[in-house]
Structure formats: C-alpha cells, structure tokens
Write an enzyme that holds these catalytic residues in place. Structure first.
Site, PDB file in Angstrom:
ATOM      1  N   ASP A  10     -10.107  30.865  -1.762  1.00 13.71           N
ATOM      2  CA  ASP A  10      -8.896  30.712  -1.417  1.00 13.71           C
ATOM      3  C   ASP A  10      -8.291  30.701  -2.595  1.00 13.71           C
ATOM      4  O   ASP A  10      -8.801  29.952  -3.557  1.00 13.71           O
ATOM      5  CB  ASP A  10      -8.594  30.083  -0.175  1.00 13.71           C
ATOM      6  CG  ASP A  10      -6.756  28.874  -0.156  1.00 13.71           C
ATOM      7  OD1 ASP A  10      -6.280  30.336   0.459  1.00 13.71           O
ATOM      8  OD2 ASP A  10      -7.132  28.274  -0.143  1.00 13.71           O
ATOM      9  N   ASP A  12      -4.401  28.245  -2.755  1.00 10.70           N
ATOM     10  CA  ASP A  12      -3.553  26.793  -2.849  1.00 10.70           C
ATOM     11  C   ASP A  12      -4.015  26.151  -1.932  1.00 10.70           C
ATOM     12  O   ASP A  12      -4.758  26.225  -1.022  1.00 10.70           O
ATOM     13  CB  ASP A  12      -1.793  27.456  -1.957  1.00 10.70           C
ATOM     14  CG  ASP A  12      -1.495  28.312  -3.083  1.00 10.70           C
ATOM     15  OD1 ASP A  12      -0.845  28.277  -4.195  1.00 10.70           O
ATOM     16  OD2 ASP A  12      -1.022  29.470  -2.068  1.00 10.70           O
ATOM     17  N   ASP A 172      -9.755  25.602   1.579  1.00  6.02           N
ATOM     18  CA  ASP A 172      -9.376  24.280   2.081  1.00  6.02           C
ATOM     19  C   ASP A 172      -9.316  24.522   3.402  1.00  6.02           C
ATOM     20  O   ASP A 172      -8.474  23.449   4.033  1.00  6.02           O
ATOM     21  CB  ASP A 172      -8.117  23.657   0.910  1.00  6.02           C
ATOM     22  CG  ASP A 172      -7.126  24.040   1.215  1.00  6.02           C
ATOM     23  OD1 ASP A 172      -6.590  23.789   1.410  1.00  6.02           O
ATOM     24  OD2 ASP A 172      -7.172  25.808   1.107  1.00  6.02           O
TER      25      ASP A 172
END
Length: 224
Positions: A10, A12, A172
């Site tokens: 990922d 961001d 995250d």
C-alpha cells in the site's frame, strides 16, 4: 510453478506519511461545501478506500452531485496544498527506502503497489522519491474497484506471473488486509499507519510489524 515471489505495498500510511495533506484536503472540501469537518481520526480511518467511497463514508447523506462536488473539491485542495509545499510529495516513513533496497537486491523477489491513489497521484510520489524502478506492477483506484475488492491484487499476479501463495500484501489498514486475504495473499500489517494493530489482526493479518526492519524476516518466515 514459478519460483518468483511478490511483495505488494500500500502507499498512504504504509510507505508514505500523507496524513496531514489528506486531513487538510478533506477539511477544506467540507468547509467549502458548508459542512462540518469530520474528526481527524475519522478522516484517517477511511484512508485506503477510493476517494468517492471514502468521502461517502465520511458523509453518508452525501450522494450524486454533492458527492461529485466533494471529490472535485478534495482533488483541487490536495493539488493546491502540494503546491504550497513546493510540489514535494509526502515523506517516506523511516526505513522504507532501506526495505525497498533490500528486497530489490533479491533476484527472486518482485514488488508492486496497490493504492487508493489515482494514477496521477501515484506518479507524483514515484517521481518525487525516485521509486518507479522498484515496482514491476502498480495498481491504482483509476482502474479497479475500491479496496477491499481484490481486483488490484489479481492484476499484480497477472502482471508478474507469481502464484498467489507466493505473494504478500503489506498495508496499514483493514482494507489492505481484507483485500490480501480475498486474493489468497499472505498479509503483513504495519503498526505505524492509520488503523490500530488490533484491527489489522482482527481483519486477518498474518503478522503486524512495528518497523520496516522487521519486514524481511517476516517475509522469509512466510517463504522459508
């Protein structure tokens, strides 16, 4: 069967710390529309979703033309905020570049990105941090359903020829983990992003790490 293995990141909250510009852009978009801004934790909780889905979660009563306007205002604010910073992209998290270099040195390991960003946004990050050459596949919200739909990860497998059981998703948020599980990937949650470690574990993360130094040992444990 291929001996290649794939690590998909990922962006961001995993590789780059973009929370300030995201929060500011949402706050600006809502203020321009005469709406109260959601709290900072609420805004960060939707990072990872494609933009229309994210804004719709923040304001469930917003749809149709209002949602289109919010998306447009967010994009404009994001670009303007970036201009104020001189065009510099959000910073990489500590240890991110070292982790990418370590994986890039492994002949059998390929890397990819699966992000809720637009292609334009991802290209800006790639150019600003000179990251493009690390990744053999890069999937964005422009071409796929929003996470946690597994379409992005299915495309990374087609691009690289790697089998799902040899692939790992690193992210995250629960959206990243659920996407990885749905695609048949192993999953690594990172504790420094926008969703709490316990949420990542509950979503199915095989492991949650607290710094990038722990990533390669976790991957070798999967593949060992």
């Amino acid at each position: 069967m291929t001996d290649l293995r794939l690590v998909v990141f990922d962006m961001d909250g995993t590789l780059i710390d973009s929370q300030d510009v995201i929060v500011q852009s949402v706050e600006t978009a809502f203020a321009q529309m005469g709406r109260p801004a959601p709290s900072r934790p609420k805004i960060l909780s939707i990072v990872g979703l494609s933009l229309p889905q994210a804004l719709a979660q923040l304001a469930p009563d917003m749809n149709g033309a209002d949602l289109d306007e919010a998306v447009a205002r967010y994009k404009h604010s994001f670009v303007e905020t970036r201009k104020v910073s001189g065009g510099t992209p959000s910073p990489l998290y500590a240890g991110a570049m070292e982790a990418l270099n370590l994986l890039a040195a492994q002949d059998e390991t390929l890397m990819g990105v699966a992000t809720g960003k637009s292609r334009r946004g991802l290209d800006h990050v790639f150019a600003g941090h000179n990251l493009r050459h690390y990744f053999q596949t890069a999937q964005t919200a422009d071409d796929h359903p929003s996470k946690p739909h597994p379409a992005m990860l299915h495309q990374t497998l087609r691009d690289t020829g790697v089998d799902a059981h040899q692939a790992v998703m690193v992210g995250d948020t629960t959206y990243d983990i659920e996407m990885g599980v749905a695609a048949g990937f192993r999953t690594v949650g990172v504790s420094w992003g926008y969703h709490a470690p316990e949420k990542l574990r509950n979503a199915g993360a095989d492991i949650v790490i607290d710094d990038f130094a722990a990533l390669n040992p976790a991957l070798e444990n999967f593949w060992g």
